[in-house]
Motif scaffolding. Structure first.
Motif, PDB file in Angstrom:
ATOM      1  N   THR A  90      -2.549  12.086  -0.096  1.00  0.00           N
ATOM      2  CA  THR A  90      -1.339  11.481   0.465  1.00  0.00           C
ATOM      3  C   THR A  90      -0.377  12.541   1.007  1.00  0.00           C
ATOM      4  O   THR A  90      -0.511  13.733   0.735  1.00  0.00           O
ATOM      5  CB  THR A  90      -0.625  10.622  -0.604  1.00  0.00           C
ATOM      6  OG1 THR A  90      -0.482  11.392  -1.800  1.00  0.00           O
ATOM      7  CG2 THR A  90      -1.431   9.377  -0.922  1.00  0.00           C
ATOM      8  N   ALA A  91       0.607  12.055   1.774  1.00  0.00           N
ATOM      9  CA  ALA A  91       1.547  12.938   2.461  1.00  0.00           C
ATOM     10  C   ALA A  91       2.455  13.694   1.491  1.00  0.00           C
ATOM     11  O   ALA A  91       3.046  14.713   1.860  1.00  0.00           O
ATOM     12  CB  ALA A  91       2.386  12.132   3.447  1.00  0.00           C
ATOM     13  N   ASP A  92       2.556  13.219   0.241  1.00  0.00           N
ATOM     14  CA  ASP A  92       3.398  13.932  -0.729  1.00  0.00           C
ATOM     15  C   ASP A  92       2.645  15.064  -1.429  1.00  0.00           C
ATOM     16  O   ASP A  92       3.169  15.702  -2.337  1.00  0.00           O
ATOM     17  CB  ASP A  92       3.980  12.957  -1.761  1.00  0.00           C
ATOM     18  CG  ASP A  92       2.901  12.173  -2.499  1.00  0.00           C
ATOM     19  OD1 ASP A  92       1.713  12.551  -2.397  1.00  0.00           O
ATOM     20  OD2 ASP A  92       3.242  11.186  -3.177  1.00  0.00           O
ATOM     21  N   ASP A 149       1.943   7.664   1.908  1.00  0.00           N
ATOM     22  CA  ASP A 149       1.256   7.643   3.211  1.00  0.00           C
ATOM     23  C   ASP A 149      -0.090   8.347   3.093  1.00  0.00           C
ATOM     24  O   ASP A 149      -0.159   9.485   2.636  1.00  0.00           O
ATOM     25  CB  ASP A 149       2.089   8.361   4.282  1.00  0.00           C
ATOM     26  CG  ASP A 149       3.358   7.594   4.608  1.00  0.00           C
ATOM     27  OD1 ASP A 149       3.648   6.622   3.885  1.00  0.00           O
ATOM     28  OD2 ASP A 149       4.054   7.978   5.560  1.00  0.00           O
ATOM     29  N   LEU A 150      -1.143   7.669   3.539  1.00  0.00           N
ATOM     30  CA  LEU A 150      -2.498   8.195   3.342  1.00  0.00           C
ATOM     31  C   LEU A 150      -2.903   9.171   4.432  1.00  0.00           C
ATOM     32  O   LEU A 150      -2.640   8.942   5.613  1.00  0.00           O
ATOM     33  CB  LEU A 150      -3.507   7.038   3.320  1.00  0.00           C
ATOM     34  CG  LEU A 150      -3.466   6.197   2.046  1.00  0.00           C
ATOM     35  CD1 LEU A 150      -4.134   4.868   2.276  1.00  0.00           C
ATOM     36  CD2 LEU A 150      -4.130   6.929   0.902  1.00  0.00           C
ATOM     37  N   MET A 179      -1.776   3.400   7.009  1.00  0.00           N
ATOM     38  CA  MET A 179      -0.824   4.498   7.185  1.00  0.00           C
ATOM     39  C   MET A 179       0.359   4.388   6.227  1.00  0.00           C
ATOM     40  O   MET A 179       0.976   5.382   5.860  1.00  0.00           O
ATOM     41  CB  MET A 179      -0.318   4.523   8.628  1.00  0.00           C
ATOM     42  CG  MET A 179      -1.333   5.111   9.604  1.00  0.00           C
ATOM     43  SD  MET A 179      -0.789   5.022  11.303  1.00  0.00           S
ATOM     44  CE  MET A 179       0.303   6.426  11.387  1.00  0.00           C
ATOM     45  N   SER A 180       0.684   3.168   5.827  1.00  0.00           N
ATOM     46  CA  SER A 180       1.817   2.976   4.909  1.00  0.00           C
ATOM     47  C   SER A 180       1.440   3.309   3.469  1.00  0.00           C
ATOM     48  O   SER A 180       2.291   3.362   2.599  1.00  0.00           O
ATOM     49  CB  SER A 180       2.302   1.539   4.987  1.00  0.00           C
ATOM     50  OG  SER A 180       1.325   0.665   4.442  1.00  0.00           O
ATOM     51  N   GLY A 181       0.136   3.504   3.214  1.00  0.00           N
ATOM     52  CA  GLY A 181      -0.301   3.847   1.865  1.00  0.00           C
ATOM     53  C   GLY A 181      -0.925   2.697   1.097  1.00  0.00           C
ATOM     54  O   GLY A 181      -1.170   2.802  -0.094  1.00  0.00           O
TER      55      GLY A 181
END
Length: 281
Positions: free
Chosen positions: A40-42, A23-24, A1-3
């Motif tokens: 990813t979250a971005d 973040d994945l 979760m942290s990537g």
């Protein structure tokens, strides 16, 4: 979760590659090459050659890339986003071939995406409760599937249905023109793609988390929030069998290539292996 991503050599249990991204949201291997894709979250979709780490990014809108799938040709990928848009990317050029947005896209975040065997059709699912059938060639929506219950519940307030229900998982049958859509309200809908009609509705006691078609058959596997794996015959809509043992929701599951084993992971902190081989199938 942290990537943080890690790739392991299974037989030696050695870590061969790792990378820190944002973040994945999702991750998937390329069907033909040692290439890993992740969203990813971005809003970026990343593509790495493993283990040398050569990298390419595909920049989406400024919101999470919530789901993605490499098309069977290995040259394109379809990615769904939190803003309801869908992009079909050319992996070599790094540019979008098609962008579906507005009425063509979804009215809420995408939750899942699938492609049929030859890669001509894409199915996308969203919290807006719709599953959209898209031509991978033209990028046009060729069909929309909605849960039957929405039409039969006119008393619901604006937006109430979509909050309590969403498409959680979907997939194409490899031997018949059928698609399966799993909803958070526990409905497994089997749709006939030729006629674009609902063929069967299979009810679960609780929300569906994930579904998988068995290769070469019309059998659908589902796992749900009640911790049970179920096998359904999509031709008849009949429950074939179920597998129990978890004391909490199943978070994800996988099917072995020969469909003899199912591996589940659950909120009860256990992974289980179920033997699902049956002499009559």
């Amino acid at each position: 979760m942290s990537g943080l991503l890690k790739v392991w050599q299974v037989d030696t249990k050695e870590e061969v590659w790792s990378f820190e991204a944002g973040d994945l949201e999702w991750m998937e291997w390329h069907p033909r090459a040692p290439i890993l894709l992740a969203g990813t979250a971005d809003g970026n979709t990343w593509m790495w050659k493993v283990p040398n780490g050569d990298c390419k990014t595909f920049q989406g809108p400024n919101c999470p890339a919530t789901c993605g799938r490499v098309l069977p040709d290995g040259k394109r990928a379809v990615v769904g986003y939190e803003d309801g848009t869908i992009r079909i990317w050319d992996l070599k050029q790094g540019s979008p071939i098609h962008v579906l947005k507005g009425t063509e896209g979804h009215q809420g975040p995408l939750t899942c995406v699938a492609t049929n065997q030859d890669g001509s059709l894409i199915l996308t699912g969203s919290v807006d409760c719709q599953a959209k059938l898209v031509s991978a060639t033209t990028g046009k929506v060729v069909g929309v599937f909605r849960p039957e219950s929405v039409a039969s519940q006119p008393n619901l307030g604006e937006g109430e249905e979509s909050e309590s229900n969403s498409v959680e998982s979907l997939g194409f049958c490899s031997v018949m023109p059928l698609a399966a859509v799993g909803y958070l309200d526990g409905t497994l809908a089997i749709y006939d793609l030729s006629a674009q009609t609902l063929r069967h509705q299979c009810q679960h006691q609780s929300g569906i988390v994930q579904l998988l078609w068995e290769a070469g058959t019309a059998v659908v596997y589902t796992c749900s929030l009640d911790g049970i794996v179920r096998l359904w015959d999509a031709r008849t809509g009949r429950l074939l069998t179920d597998y129990r043992g978890h004391t909490a929701e199943i978070l994800d599951f996988a099917l072995s290539k020969d469909a003899s084993l199912v591996v589940t992971t659950s909120g009860d902190h256990k992974a289980k292996v179920f033997c699902v081989q049956r002499p009559d199938r």
